[in-house]
Design an enzyme around this catalytic site. Structure first.
Site, PDB file in Angstrom:
ATOM      1  N   LEU A  59       0.800  -1.218   0.000  1.00  0.00           N
ATOM      2  CA  LEU A  59       0.000   0.000   0.000  1.00  0.00           C
ATOM      3  C   LEU A  59       0.838   1.277   0.000  1.00  0.00           C
ATOM      4  O   LEU A  59       0.309   2.354  -0.265  1.00  0.00           O
ATOM      5  CB  LEU A  59      -0.937   0.015   1.210  1.00  0.00           C
ATOM      6  CG  LEU A  59      -2.143  -0.921   1.128  1.00  0.00           C
ATOM      7  CD1 LEU A  59      -2.763  -1.087   2.499  1.00  0.00           C
ATOM      8  CD2 LEU A  59      -3.161  -0.404   0.131  1.00  0.00           C
ATOM      9  N   SER A 124      -6.613  -1.801  18.478  1.00  0.00           N
ATOM     10  CA  SER A 124      -6.188  -2.820  19.436  1.00  0.00           C
ATOM     11  C   SER A 124      -6.334  -2.316  20.856  1.00  0.00           C
ATOM     12  O   SER A 124      -6.275  -1.106  21.117  1.00  0.00           O
ATOM     13  CB  SER A 124      -4.721  -3.176  19.167  1.00  0.00           C
ATOM     14  OG  SER A 124      -4.156  -3.905  20.226  1.00  0.00           O
ATOM     15  N   TYR A 149       4.430  -1.078  18.334  1.00  0.00           N
ATOM     16  CA  TYR A 149       3.195  -1.518  17.684  1.00  0.00           C
ATOM     17  C   TYR A 149       1.995  -0.777  18.260  1.00  0.00           C
ATOM     18  O   TYR A 149       1.167  -0.231  17.521  1.00  0.00           O
ATOM     19  CB  TYR A 149       3.015  -3.026  17.853  1.00  0.00           C
ATOM     20  CG  TYR A 149       1.599  -3.497  17.616  1.00  0.00           C
ATOM     21  CD1 TYR A 149       1.084  -3.560  16.328  1.00  0.00           C
ATOM     22  CD2 TYR A 149       0.771  -3.863  18.677  1.00  0.00           C
ATOM     23  CE1 TYR A 149      -0.220  -3.977  16.101  1.00  0.00           C
ATOM     24  CE2 TYR A 149      -0.527  -4.283  18.462  1.00  0.00           C
ATOM     25  CZ  TYR A 149      -1.021  -4.337  17.181  1.00  0.00           C
ATOM     26  OH  TYR A 149      -2.313  -4.736  16.966  1.00  0.00           O
ATOM     27  N   LYS A 153      -0.871   2.089  16.633  1.00  0.00           N
ATOM     28  CA  LYS A 153      -2.330   2.032  16.718  1.00  0.00           C
ATOM     29  C   LYS A 153      -2.884   3.321  17.320  1.00  0.00           C
ATOM     30  O   LYS A 153      -3.912   3.841  16.864  1.00  0.00           O
ATOM     31  CB  LYS A 153      -2.769   0.816  17.543  1.00  0.00           C
ATOM     32  CG  LYS A 153      -2.509  -0.520  16.857  1.00  0.00           C
ATOM     33  CD  LYS A 153      -3.228  -0.620  15.521  1.00  0.00           C
ATOM     34  CE  LYS A 153      -3.035  -1.963  14.850  1.00  0.00           C
ATOM     35  NZ  LYS A 153      -3.660  -2.021  13.507  1.00  0.00           N
ATOM     36  N   ARG A 294       8.802 -10.297  28.329  1.00  0.00           N
ATOM     37  CA  ARG A 294       9.149  -9.554  27.118  1.00  0.00           C
ATOM     38  C   ARG A 294       8.897  -8.069  27.340  1.00  0.00           C
ATOM     39  O   ARG A 294       7.901  -7.679  27.957  1.00  0.00           O
ATOM     40  CB  ARG A 294       8.311 -10.019  25.923  1.00  0.00           C
ATOM     41  CG  ARG A 294       8.575 -11.419  25.460  1.00  0.00           C
ATOM     42  CD  ARG A 294       7.763 -11.738  24.215  1.00  0.00           C
ATOM     43  NE  ARG A 294       6.328 -11.573  24.436  1.00  0.00           N
ATOM     44  CZ  ARG A 294       5.393 -11.921  23.559  1.00  0.00           C
ATOM     45  NH1 ARG A 294       5.752 -12.446  22.392  1.00  0.00           N
ATOM     46  NH2 ARG A 294       4.112 -11.754  23.823  1.00  0.00           N
ATOM     47  N   ASP A 297       5.141  -6.022  27.050  1.00  0.00           N
ATOM     48  CA  ASP A 297       3.957  -6.750  27.487  1.00  0.00           C
ATOM     49  C   ASP A 297       3.375  -6.133  28.753  1.00  0.00           C
ATOM     50  O   ASP A 297       4.119  -5.692  29.645  1.00  0.00           O
ATOM     51  CB  ASP A 297       4.304  -8.222  27.753  1.00  0.00           C
ATOM     52  CG  ASP A 297       4.401  -9.037  26.485  1.00  0.00           C
ATOM     53  OD1 ASP A 297       3.886  -8.572  25.451  1.00  0.00           O
ATOM     54  OD2 ASP A 297       4.995 -10.129  26.521  1.00  0.00           O
TER      55      ASP A 297
END
Length: 339
Positions: A59, A124, A149, A153, A294, A297
């Site tokens: 895209l 999310s 990430y 969002k 991690r 998280d």
């Protein structure tokens, strides 16, 4: 009515394409196949008896995207095109910002230029960060996301809020929790490349002997069994919510609208609870090892999805064990294809 589905051969995208086709929408997919496979297109057709139009490109290639809009009378979009691994985003942040945001902006530019509305964004629960109270509803304050990430969002939502307000567009932000499971035909499911970043495909690959042991990232969280808690929602239930949201946007008379919905079950399950439920549901053994936490998280997240039930007439209905059975059937299907 033609609906553009970006990332439509991916995990959630492919299930949503099936539901769109079952509801008599025409579907145009753009997917660069970076995290999906071409055979999924054939499987969608096998399930629905209909073959969506498919364009295999990135895209970020604006000139190719423009050609798609020239060729089809697009009247809405569901945007799934994004990298999605929390851990990977912490070591490749620029890749995530470039891919997840530039592709979104390119699609929105076409919407603006051609005066198209009805845009659904795959968001999310990561936008909430570590919420102070459970369950999380749409009024829960947003904190800085723990991962790159999650930040993409949050930024994507901000872009769409400005887009809706400035250009008088109808937009829906769907904040979903942890999708799991596979289509009941076992022809669609999660298809990670390399070692899975998400829990359930890691569990199924371990049970299948592809991985020696499941890595559980941390057993020192302040939870009953020490492992992190999430809200696991069946992917077909989730796909149906996208269709309900699209239908609401289409039927909304106001030219400017911004809807936000949490999509989850309302129940939190720990990592160990999911592992044990998978073992019971499928009568298999999943060896595991405890590893350090991690980065990125959070401890606990589960949804209050009452607003979606009230306004979309949607509710997650599939129990955890049933969803985990479908993901094992998908794993056996992949084995039959040597994938």
């Amino acid at each position: 009515m033609s609906i553009l589905v970006t990332g439509g051969l991916g995990y959630i995208g492919s299930h949503t394409v099936v539901e769109l086709l079952n509801n008599n929408f025409e579907v145009v997919i753009v997917d660069d196949l970076s995290n999906s496979e071409k055979f999924i297109l054939d499987n969608i057709e096998e399930i629905t008896g209909k073959r969506p139009i498919f364009y295999p490109f990135d895209l970020k290639r604006k000139e190719l995207l423009e050609q798609v809009f020239d060729a089809h009378h697009v009247e809405g979009c569901i945007n799934f095109a994004a990298y999605k691994a929390v851990g990977e985003s912490m070591v490749k942040p620029l890749d995530y910002y470039e891919n997840n945001l530039f592709s979104l902006i390119n699609v929105l530019q076409e919407f603006k230029k051609r005066n198209i509305s009805n845009f659904i964004f795959s968001s999310s629960c990561t936008v909430y960060g570590q919420a102070d109270e459970m369950p999380i509803d749409e009024n829960t304050p947003l904190k800085e996301a723990e991962s790159s990430y999650g930040k993409t969002k949050q930024m994507g939502e901000d872009i769409l809020k400005d887009f809706s307000k400035a250009y008088h567009k109808k937009v829906c932000l769907l904040r979903y929790f942890n999708p799991i499971g596979a289509h009941p035909t076992a022809l669609l499911g999660e298809l990670p490349s390399g070692i899975p970043n998400n829990l359930v495909p890691y569990v199924t690959q371990t049970a299948a002997g592809i991985r020696e042991k499941l890595s559980i990232w941390g057993d020192d969280y302040p939870t009953e069994d020490g492992t992190a808690i999430r809200d696991y929602i069946y992917v077909v239930d989730l796909a149906k919510a996208h269709v309900a949201a699209l239908q609401k946007l289409i039927n909304t008379e106001n030219e400017t609208a911004l809807d936000i919905y949490n999509l989850g079950t309302g129940t939190g399950s720990s990592v160990l609870e999911v592992v044990k439920a998978f073992e019971v549901a499928n009568d298999v053994n999943v060896p595991y090892q405890i590893c350090p936490r991690r980065e990125g998280d959070i401890t606990i997240a589960y949804a209050n999805a009452d607003k979606a039930e009230r306004e979309l007439n949607w509710k997650s209905e599939t129990p955890l064990e049933e969803a985990l059975k479908t993901t094992w059937e998908w794993q056996k299907y992949l084995r039959s294809r040597d994938l």
